[in-house]
Design an enzyme around this catalytic site. Structure first.
Site, PDB file in Angstrom:
ATOM      1  N   ASP A  45       0.863  -1.172   0.009  1.00 56.68           N
ATOM      2  CA  ASP A  45       0.120   0.041  -0.016  1.00 56.68           C
ATOM      3  C   ASP A  45       0.884   1.399  -0.268  1.00 56.68           C
ATOM      4  O   ASP A  45       1.759   1.463   0.963  1.00 56.68           O
ATOM      5  CB  ASP A  45      -0.879  -0.038   1.039  1.00 56.68           C
ATOM      6  CG  ASP A  45      -1.980   1.101   1.373  1.00 56.68           C
ATOM      7  OD1 ASP A  45      -2.706   1.233   0.580  1.00 56.68           O
ATOM      8  OD2 ASP A  45      -1.239   2.215   1.855  1.00 56.68           O
ATOM      9  N   TYR A  50       3.877   9.541   0.054  1.00 56.38           N
ATOM     10  CA  TYR A  50       4.473   9.006   0.656  1.00 56.38           C
ATOM     11  C   TYR A  50       6.186   9.301   0.428  1.00 56.38           C
ATOM     12  O   TYR A  50       7.030   8.968   1.163  1.00 56.38           O
ATOM     13  CB  TYR A  50       4.236   7.716   1.179  1.00 56.38           C
ATOM     14  CG  TYR A  50       3.098   7.294   1.649  1.00 56.38           C
ATOM     15  CD1 TYR A  50       2.319   8.074   2.031  1.00 56.38           C
ATOM     16  CD2 TYR A  50       2.622   5.778   1.425  1.00 56.38           C
ATOM     17  CE1 TYR A  50       1.027   7.675   2.724  1.00 56.38           C
ATOM     18  CE2 TYR A  50       1.429   5.538   1.921  1.00 56.38           C
ATOM     19  CZ  TYR A  50       0.553   6.641   2.505  1.00 56.38           C
ATOM     20  OH  TYR A  50      -0.727   6.264   2.908  1.00 56.38           O
ATOM     21  N   LYS A  79      -1.887   5.852  -4.325  1.00 56.99           N
ATOM     22  CA  LYS A  79      -3.042   7.091  -4.314  1.00 56.99           C
ATOM     23  C   LYS A  79      -2.654   8.097  -5.140  1.00 56.99           C
ATOM     24  O   LYS A  79      -1.626   8.398  -5.044  1.00 56.99           O
ATOM     25  CB  LYS A  79      -3.123   7.119  -3.021  1.00 56.99           C
ATOM     26  CG  LYS A  79      -3.126   5.867  -2.009  1.00 56.99           C
ATOM     27  CD  LYS A  79      -3.475   6.379  -0.368  1.00 56.99           C
ATOM     28  CE  LYS A  79      -3.379   4.897   0.276  1.00 56.99           C
ATOM     29  NZ  LYS A  79      -2.155   4.420   0.890  1.00 56.99           N
ATOM     30  N   HIS A 112      -6.651   9.715  -2.557  1.00 51.97           N
ATOM     31  CA  HIS A 112      -6.101   9.750  -1.136  1.00 51.97           C
ATOM     32  C   HIS A 112      -7.053  10.523  -0.155  1.00 51.97           C
ATOM     33  O   HIS A 112      -7.348   9.989   0.928  1.00 51.97           O
ATOM     34  CB  HIS A 112      -4.736  10.521  -1.143  1.00 51.97           C
ATOM     35  CG  HIS A 112      -3.714  10.000  -0.223  1.00 51.97           C
ATOM     36  ND1 HIS A 112      -2.436   9.791  -0.270  1.00 51.97           N
ATOM     37  CD2 HIS A 112      -4.026   9.678   1.178  1.00 51.97           C
ATOM     38  CE1 HIS A 112      -2.040   9.641   0.854  1.00 51.97           C
ATOM     39  NE2 HIS A 112      -2.815   9.166   1.876  1.00 51.97           N
TER      40      HIS A 112
END
Ligand SMILES: NC(=O)c1ccc[n+]([C@@H]2O[C@H](COP(=O)([O-])OP(=O)(O)OC[C@H]3O[C@@H](n4cnc5c(N)ncnc54)[C@H](OP(=O)(O)O)[C@@H]3O)[C@@H](O)[C@H]2O)c1
Length: 321
Positions: A45, A50, A79, A112
Site C-alpha cells: 500500500d 509518501y 493513491k 487519497h
C-alpha cells in the site's frame, strides 16, 4: 477463512493483509519492501504522497526479477494526491507514479483524500504535501469537483493501467453522491479504523454497497506520536490491558489481535513495520479467531478518537465534520 477480499467489477482478489509504506524512509524502502515480499507480503500500500515510490518500486522489481514473486501474485496499491485532482492533471500524475514504481499497471488506484488542493507542478515540488510552496500556515483549494476526478479515474481503470479504482477518507455523504454518477463503482474504501475509532455504521453501509473496506492505522496511536502535539492521544492500543488479556489467551501478540479484529469485520489491514520479524507476525493472523465476547470487549474501547485528521495538522480543515 479466505485470505482475500473479492473486488466488485473485476473479481480481483485483494489480500486481507498487506504492508503500508507511509513513513518508510526512502533510503530504507527498497530493502524493506524486498524483505517484506520475501517474508510473504503480497499487497503493498503506497502513495505518491509518501515520497518513496521510486524506492518502493525498486524493492518490488527486485523481488520480481529475482523470482521471489511474479507480478501477478502481487497487489500494488497507490493513491493520487490532493494537488492533482483537476481533470487535466490526473493521467499525467498517474503516469508519473507508474514510472516511479517501474510498473506497467497497479492493482488499485485510490483518491487519497476528497480535498482538492491548488495544483503544484511536479517540477516545483514533489510530493508537495498539504502546504503550498512559499506558504507556511494555510492551504489553498482549487475548484476541481470529485465527479470530474472520478471520470478520469474511470478512464484509467478502463485502460487497464489501474485494474481497480477506489477512494480513501470519504464519508457516507460523499460516497452516496459518488454512487449517483459513477459508471465504475469504487472497489475499495480505505479509512482509519482501530478500536478507538471503529466507524461500525460506515463499514457496514459501505460493505453493503459492494465496496470492500481497508483499515489504516490499525494500531491506533502507534504511528502518530510525532503528529499529535495537541494532547490528542490515548493509551497505546498495543499495550492496552483488554487487548493484552485477549492476546495472552490466544498465545498471540497484541498487534496480531488488533489486526485480527479487523478481519473479523471482513476488513483488510495494511500494517507498516520496519522490522521484518514484526512484518512476519503481522501476516500470521489466520490461525486463530476472536470470540463474540472478545469482539464485544474490544467494541467497548470506542473513543471516537481519530488520529489522521487534517484539522490537527494546524490548517483548520475540519474534514470529518
Ligand atoms: N489513506 C490514508 O490516508 C492513510 C493514512 C495513514 C496510513 N495509511 C496506510 O496505512 C498504513 C498503516 O498505517 P500506519 O502507518 O498509520 O501505522 P500502523 O501500521 O497502524 O502502525 C505502525 C507502527 O506500529 C509499529 N508496529 C508494526 N507492527 C508491529 C508489531 N507487530 N508489534 C509492535 N509494533 C508494531 C511500527 O513500528 P516499527 O516500524 O518499528 O515496527 C509503527 O510504529 C500506512 O503505512 C499507509 O500505507 C493510509
Amino acid at each position: 477463512m479466505s485470505q482475500h477480499l473479492v473486488l466488485n467489477r473485476t473479481g480481483d482478489k485483494m489480500p486481507l493483509v498487506g504492508f503500508g509504506c507511509w513513513k518508510v524512509d526512502p533510503q530504507d524502502a527498497e530493502d524493506t519492501i524486498y524483505n517484506a515480499i520475501k517474508a510473504g507480503v503480497r499487497l503493498i500500500d503506497g502513495a505518491g504522497d509518501y515520497g518513496n515510490e521510486i524506492e518502493v518500486g525498486r524493492g518490488i522489481n527486485k523481488a520480481i526479477n529475482e523470482g521471489v514473486v511474479k507480478r501477478e501474485e502481487l497487489f500494488v496499491v497507490t493513491k493520487i494526491w490532493n494537488t492533482f485532482h483537476a481533470k487535466e492533471n490526473v493521467r499525467p500524475t498517474f503516469e508519473k507514479q507508474l514510472k516511479d514504481l517501474g510498473l506497467d499497471y497497479v492493482d488499485l488506484y485510490l483518491i487519497h483524500f476528497p480535498v482538492p488542493l491548488k495544483h503544484v507542478a511536479i517540477e516545483a515540488a514533489y510530493p508537495p504535501g498539504w502546504y503550498q510552496p512559499g506558504k507556511s500556515d494555510d492551504i489553498e483549494f482549487e475548484r476541481s469537483p470529485i465527479q470530474d476526478l472520478w471520470r478520469e479515474m474511470e478512464k484509467i481503470a478502463e485502460s487497464g493501467a489501474a485494474k481497480n479504482i477506489g477512494i480513501s477518507n470519504f464519508n457516507v455523504q460523499l460516497i452516496l453522491d459518488l454512487l449517483t454518477y459513477a459508471n465504475i463503482k469504487p472497489a475499495v474504501l480505505q479509512v482509519e479504523l482501530h478500536p478507538y475509532l471503529q466507524q461500525t455504521r460506515l463499514v457496514e453501509w459501505v460493505q453493503k454497497q459492494g465496496i470492500q473496506v481497508t483499515a489504516y492505522s490499525s494500531f491506533g496511536p502507534a504511528s502518530f506520536i510525532q503528529l499529535t502535539d495537541d494532547g490528542k492521544t490515548a493509551e497505546p492500543l498495543l499495550g492496552h490491558p483488554v487487548i493484552k488479556e485477549i492476546a495472552e489467551k490466544h498465545g498471540k501478540s497484541t498487534a496480531q489481535v488488533l489486526l485480527r479484529w479487523s478481519l473479523e469485520r471482513n476488513v483488510a489491514v495494511i500494517p507498516k513495520s520496519m522490522n521484518v520479524e514484526r512484518t512476519k507476525s503481522n501476516l500470521d493472523i489466520f490461525s486463530f479467531s476472536l470470540s463474540k465476547d472478545e469482539v464485544a470487549a474490544i467494541g467497548k474501547l470506542e473513543l471516537g478518537l481519530r488520529f489522521n485528521d487534517p484539522f490537527s495538522y494546524g490548517f483548520g480543515l475540519p474534514l470529518f465534520c
